[in-house]
Design an enzyme around this catalytic site. Sequence first.
Site, PDB file in Angstrom:
ATOM      1  N   HIS A  87       0.843  -1.201   0.000  1.00 28.93           N
ATOM      2  CA  HIS A  87       0.000   0.000   0.000  1.00 28.93           C
ATOM      3  C   HIS A  87       0.877   1.250   0.000  1.00 28.93           C
ATOM      4  CE1 HIS A  87      -3.410   2.605   1.493  1.00 28.93           C
ATOM      5  NE2 HIS A  87      -2.380   3.262   2.005  1.00 28.93           N
ATOM      6  N   GLU A  88       1.885   1.277   0.867  1.00 30.61           N
ATOM      7  CA  GLU A  88       2.754   2.450   0.950  1.00 30.61           C
ATOM      8  C   GLU A  88       3.612   2.608  -0.309  1.00 30.61           C
ATOM      9  OE1 GLU A  88       2.398   4.663   3.181  1.00 30.61           O
ATOM     10  OE2 GLU A  88       0.922   3.460   4.279  1.00 30.61           O
TER      11      GLU A  88
END
Length: 306
Positions: free
Chosen positions: A141-142
């Site tokens: 996600h990051e």
Amino acid sequence: MARDRFIPDRGLTTRMAVTMTLLGVVYVAFVIALVWVGMPWWLVILVVAGFAVVQYFASDRIAMVAMGAHEVTPRQEPELHAIVDRLCAMADMPKPRVAVARTDVPNAFATGHSRKSTVVCVTTGLRRRLDNVELEAVIAHELSHVAHRDVTVMTIAGFLGIVAGFLVQAGVRFAFIAGGGRGREGGPAPAVVALLVVAVSAVVWVLSFLLTRMLSRYRELSADRAAAHLTARPSALGSALTKITGDMARIPTRDLRQVEPFNAFFFTPALSGEGFSLSSLLSTHPPVEQRLSQLAEISRRLGREG
């Protein structure tokens, strides 16, 4: 959009372009308005340019220091680096720096003004609560934020709000100190100029706040989608999100408030309102229910395709 294996998101690209354009218009109007109400032009340039340079080039270091994070080497954190290496290979993207913040607040964030300066950071609280599959989903996600360059856009977008907020506080203090004395050569009193600066800055702060919040909520949904498709495990990201938001309630409020200023960059906000309310509309993140619903739909779609 970055040339990588994260799924493209034209909606995110469009929103980033529109947000930056609108903020650019607000920025120019802000400078003109400050000079028009009587603020010396050299002071306007000094404040605006000074904050711009610091925000752009030092945003990653400021975030690291504020979070008490430190960069780690593969020798110090072999498992964490192995996860990042594997995801970067899957996404065909350059590897960012890796950092760890020693706090029990379970979270992760990415920050930096360019790919070379980007750092992906996870907290010790996050690592303690998640298994490796869930941790991989959160880091994916990051990394999607980095790949889509919305980390850079949010760093730049946040600058205008910081300048406006600073001028609001400085203007109020100056107006209080200056009192009602008259200005030079019959001009407006310094206190009047200060209050006009406060009024202009307050309007600009609200506009920049609303624009960045709208972009922030969409980019979190986009990062969830990208991570779910890259790892092909949307359920792992949903499980991580459920664990983190559930355990966040057990963290002392004092600790959460210390990291709250970085909510816009976190995987999930440290403090947030529940349900549909004004606070949810102004939140940096969409409601957890919306994120979980999207992940469930992706899981069903991947299941049908499989």
